[in-house]
Design a protein around this motif. Sequence first.
Motif, PDB file in Angstrom:
ATOM      1  N   CYS A 112     -66.991  -9.347   4.458  1.00 24.96           N
ATOM      2  CA  CYS A 112     -66.203 -10.430   3.847  1.00 24.96           C
ATOM      3  C   CYS A 112     -67.091 -11.304   2.971  1.00 24.96           C
ATOM      4  O   CYS A 112     -66.742 -11.637   1.827  1.00 24.96           O
ATOM      5  CB  CYS A 112     -65.556 -11.298   4.936  1.00 24.96           C
ATOM      6  SG  CYS A 112     -64.180 -10.534   5.781  1.00 24.96           S
ATOM      7  N   GLN A 113     -68.240 -11.668   3.508  1.00 25.65           N
ATOM      8  CA  GLN A 113     -69.153 -12.529   2.749  1.00 25.65           C
ATOM      9  C   GLN A 113     -69.642 -11.826   1.486  1.00 25.65           C
ATOM     10  O   GLN A 113     -69.780 -12.455   0.432  1.00 25.65           O
ATOM     11  CB  GLN A 113     -70.336 -12.924   3.640  1.00 25.65           C
ATOM     12  CG  GLN A 113     -71.238 -13.965   3.011  1.00 25.65           C
ATOM     13  CD  GLN A 113     -72.058 -14.693   4.053  1.00 25.65           C
ATOM     14  OE1 GLN A 113     -71.574 -15.612   4.702  1.00 25.65           O
ATOM     15  NE2 GLN A 113     -73.301 -14.278   4.230  1.00 25.65           N
TER      16      GLN A 113
ATOM     17  N   PHE B 174     -66.740 -12.056  -0.992  1.00 28.33           N
ATOM     18  CA  PHE B 174     -66.593 -13.427  -1.511  1.00 28.33           C
ATOM     19  C   PHE B 174     -67.717 -13.753  -2.495  1.00 28.33           C
ATOM     20  O   PHE B 174     -67.488 -14.328  -3.571  1.00 28.33           O
ATOM     21  CB  PHE B 174     -66.613 -14.449  -0.357  1.00 28.33           C
ATOM     22  CG  PHE B 174     -65.514 -14.281   0.654  1.00 28.33           C
ATOM     23  CD1 PHE B 174     -64.390 -13.506   0.382  1.00 28.33           C
ATOM     24  CD2 PHE B 174     -65.597 -14.903   1.900  1.00 28.33           C
ATOM     25  CE1 PHE B 174     -63.373 -13.350   1.320  1.00 28.33           C
ATOM     26  CE2 PHE B 174     -64.585 -14.752   2.841  1.00 28.33           C
ATOM     27  CZ  PHE B 174     -63.475 -13.968   2.549  1.00 28.33           C
TER      28      PHE B 174
ATOM     29  N   PHE C  74     -56.357 -10.713  -0.930  1.00 30.25           N
ATOM     30  CA  PHE C  74     -57.285 -11.598  -0.220  1.00 30.25           C
ATOM     31  C   PHE C  74     -56.573 -12.430   0.843  1.00 30.25           C
ATOM     32  O   PHE C  74     -57.172 -12.809   1.849  1.00 30.25           O
ATOM     33  CB  PHE C  74     -57.989 -12.536  -1.207  1.00 30.25           C
ATOM     34  CG  PHE C  74     -59.038 -11.856  -2.045  1.00 30.25           C
ATOM     35  CD1 PHE C  74     -60.045 -11.124  -1.456  1.00 30.25           C
ATOM     36  CD2 PHE C  74     -59.015 -11.954  -3.427  1.00 30.25           C
ATOM     37  CE1 PHE C  74     -61.024 -10.503  -2.220  1.00 30.25           C
ATOM     38  CE2 PHE C  74     -59.987 -11.335  -4.199  1.00 30.25           C
ATOM     39  CZ  PHE C  74     -60.984 -10.605  -3.599  1.00 30.25           C
TER      40      PHE C  74
ATOM     41  N   VAL D  60     -67.911 -19.934   0.868  1.00 24.25           N
ATOM     42  CA  VAL D  60     -66.487 -20.132   1.175  1.00 24.25           C
ATOM     43  C   VAL D  60     -65.870 -21.151   0.228  1.00 24.25           C
ATOM     44  O   VAL D  60     -64.768 -20.957  -0.300  1.00 24.25           O
ATOM     45  CB  VAL D  60     -66.318 -20.579   2.646  1.00 24.25           C
ATOM     46  CG1 VAL D  60     -64.899 -21.080   2.903  1.00 24.25           C
ATOM     47  CG2 VAL D  60     -66.657 -19.440   3.588  1.00 24.25           C
TER      48      VAL D  60
ATOM     49  N   PHE E 276     -65.504 -19.677  -3.280  1.00 21.62           N
ATOM     50  CA  PHE E 276     -64.453 -18.654  -3.213  1.00 21.62           C
ATOM     51  C   PHE E 276     -63.077 -19.312  -3.149  1.00 21.62           C
ATOM     52  O   PHE E 276     -62.135 -18.903  -3.836  1.00 21.62           O
ATOM     53  CB  PHE E 276     -64.682 -17.767  -1.987  1.00 21.62           C
ATOM     54  CG  PHE E 276     -63.579 -16.783  -1.724  1.00 21.62           C
ATOM     55  CD1 PHE E 276     -63.456 -15.626  -2.480  1.00 21.62           C
ATOM     56  CD2 PHE E 276     -62.639 -17.022  -0.718  1.00 21.62           C
ATOM     57  CE1 PHE E 276     -62.420 -14.720  -2.245  1.00 21.62           C
ATOM     58  CE2 PHE E 276     -61.610 -16.126  -0.475  1.00 21.62           C
ATOM     59  CZ  PHE E 276     -61.504 -14.973  -1.237  1.00 21.62           C
TER      60      PHE E 276
ATOM     61  N   THR F  23     -60.201 -18.815  -6.007  1.00 20.27           N
ATOM     62  CA  THR F  23     -58.913 -18.193  -5.638  1.00 20.27           C
ATOM     63  C   THR F  23     -57.767 -19.198  -5.752  1.00 20.27           C
ATOM     64  O   THR F  23     -56.627 -18.821  -6.029  1.00 20.27           O
ATOM     65  CB  THR F  23     -58.974 -17.629  -4.205  1.00 20.27           C
ATOM     66  OG1 THR F  23     -59.451 -18.639  -3.302  1.00 20.27           O
ATOM     67  CG2 THR F  23     -59.900 -16.416  -4.140  1.00 20.27           C
TER      68      THR F  23
ATOM     69  N   CYS G  31     -56.954 -21.378   0.473  1.00 18.64           N
ATOM     70  CA  CYS G  31     -57.863 -21.337   1.632  1.00 18.64           C
ATOM     71  C   CYS G  31     -58.030 -22.678   2.331  1.00 18.64           C
ATOM     72  O   CYS G  31     -58.520 -22.723   3.464  1.00 18.64           O
ATOM     73  CB  CYS G  31     -59.250 -20.861   1.205  1.00 18.64           C
ATOM     74  SG  CYS G  31     -59.286 -19.213   0.468  1.00 18.64           S
TER      75      CYS G  31
END
Length: 612
Positions: free
Chosen positions: A422-423, A426, A453, A472, A475, A479, A487
Amino acid sequence: DEFISSPPRKTVRFGGTLSEILLKYEKGDTTDFELLKHQLSDPDIKDAQIINWLHEFRASVAYLTKELEQLVNILLKLPWLRRSREVVEEYLGFLGNLVSAQTVHLRPCLRMIVSQFVPPRITIREDDVDISDSDDDDENISENFDTCHRALQTVAGYVPSTPQFLMPILVEFFPFINKSERTLECYVHNLLRVTVYLPTLRLQILELIIEKLLKLDVSTPQQDIEDAEEAANNSASEEKSTEEGLFYMEEDEDRKRNKIVSPGIERMAHPLAERLDILMTILFSYIKDVCHVHGKLDISKTKDLYRDLVSVFDKLILPTHASCHVQYFMFYICSFKLGFAEAFLDHLWKKLQDPNNPSVIRQTAGSYIGSFLARAKFIPVVTVKACLDLLVNWLHKYIDNQDTGANAYCDVALHGPFYSTCQAVFYTLVFRHKQLLDGNLRKGLSYLQSLNFERIVMCQLNPLKICIPSVVNLFAAITRKYQLVFCYTIIERNNRQFIPVVRSGTGGDLVQTCTNPLDSFFPFDPYILKRSKKTIDPMYQFWEELSAEDLENLKKPIKKGTSEDEDDDFLKGETPQNDGVVEIAPNSYESNTRSPVSSIGSPADCYVPYPL
């Protein structure tokens, strides 16, 4: 050949012929034998005497059995390298004869040759005290090294098993890292030259060199290097200001303006970093020279070297955490042709998805994939998309298998490879989103939407809670801008649940400690060694500061308990300035940690004290 076949010049000496002396020695008469040893050990021995003795020894090698090992050791200590061409040629002939007739002396011969792979040390004594111990700046040192390699080739030509006896000796003679830069430089350079004419040893020699480089690298943290550079720069600035204050005059202005920059500007302030920089420069030069013939890439030779380097990477680099620079040998060779970069990514991908590999190796492979895709300029968008497809599809399948099971909860120990992947996804999106959307925005958005996503972010495994906050946050901002996934609700919920791990610091302050196994390990973080970075920088993607328009577009609609200024500082990739103290309260951990100033060139890191 003419010289070898010609008779030696006559010279004055004591005792009979060599064969007579050795026969007497066998019968117990050691007088002439001791005289012979004394003459050979004489530091003032003349070239003509050496030639004369060597010529006789060449004709009598059958007598030089194990019992005469002491005499052979004296012969191997003869100062032959810094003598006339005639002495050198006669000595090379003697070595060939000796090892072919008496292989029992192979190891001592090899040890003698390898011991010459470093510059000799010059020690000056004054009243029985060593006042100097430095490298000999011999003008002929390059020529001497050439002769050593001729000697090694001569021995290898007579004894086919030379490589297996040579390798342990090369390991044994490798200088300690506290030896001078020049000593390490010469030894590593000579080791790499051995691989040219003894190719069966190349993998083992590369392994040896990279193992030593790795020890240097991990014992020199990036923060220590940056601190040393900063201290050196501050010291230089103070000296300059003092000089200007004392001696500055108007007529000196032109001289000062045109002053030549000192060569010392290329030196690293940290002594171990300086050694590492020199050795990495040699390694990069070697890789380039092996792979290119007359300036053109030789695919076959590059493939062979690539296989050896991948083998070393798997054995030494992949299991090692916190190396900063050595892994760039893979980055460099992959830059020669896209096929090698794709092969490396495929190799890492197989490591990541193989459940038989240890979890830590799979996580590290994920970190390498993300960092490589983000930082390598030579990887085109089409390859980035192909890799994202593989990674994201794997994530979705992982969620299918785990999201409803007994282990469907957030735990990095259980799902480490998932969070690492995941990282990587991202991080790649943060660096590459502009290129993915460039040209045809509608098509680019359609592609990003197809990655789904939202499902990854919303799943029970909650990757946003585990991945590094700086990644995070960017990202989430990207997004959010392109309406791919929102998020911030999850981030806010994670923050409310977050209880910092604290320890007592100086003066009773509570200081946050990092316990996340994903702790900001991006293997291709900015390369900071001054000389060798010139090789890497042209193919390296630095972090681009966000423009005012980007900042406006990426502003977070949800405030996370931090001030507006702190949000802006993070989004600009700047460093929040504070005392590094965290309170025991939700949301405080992101806005109250420090990154070094040198993190310019990377997204600001809010979790550990070095840049992404």
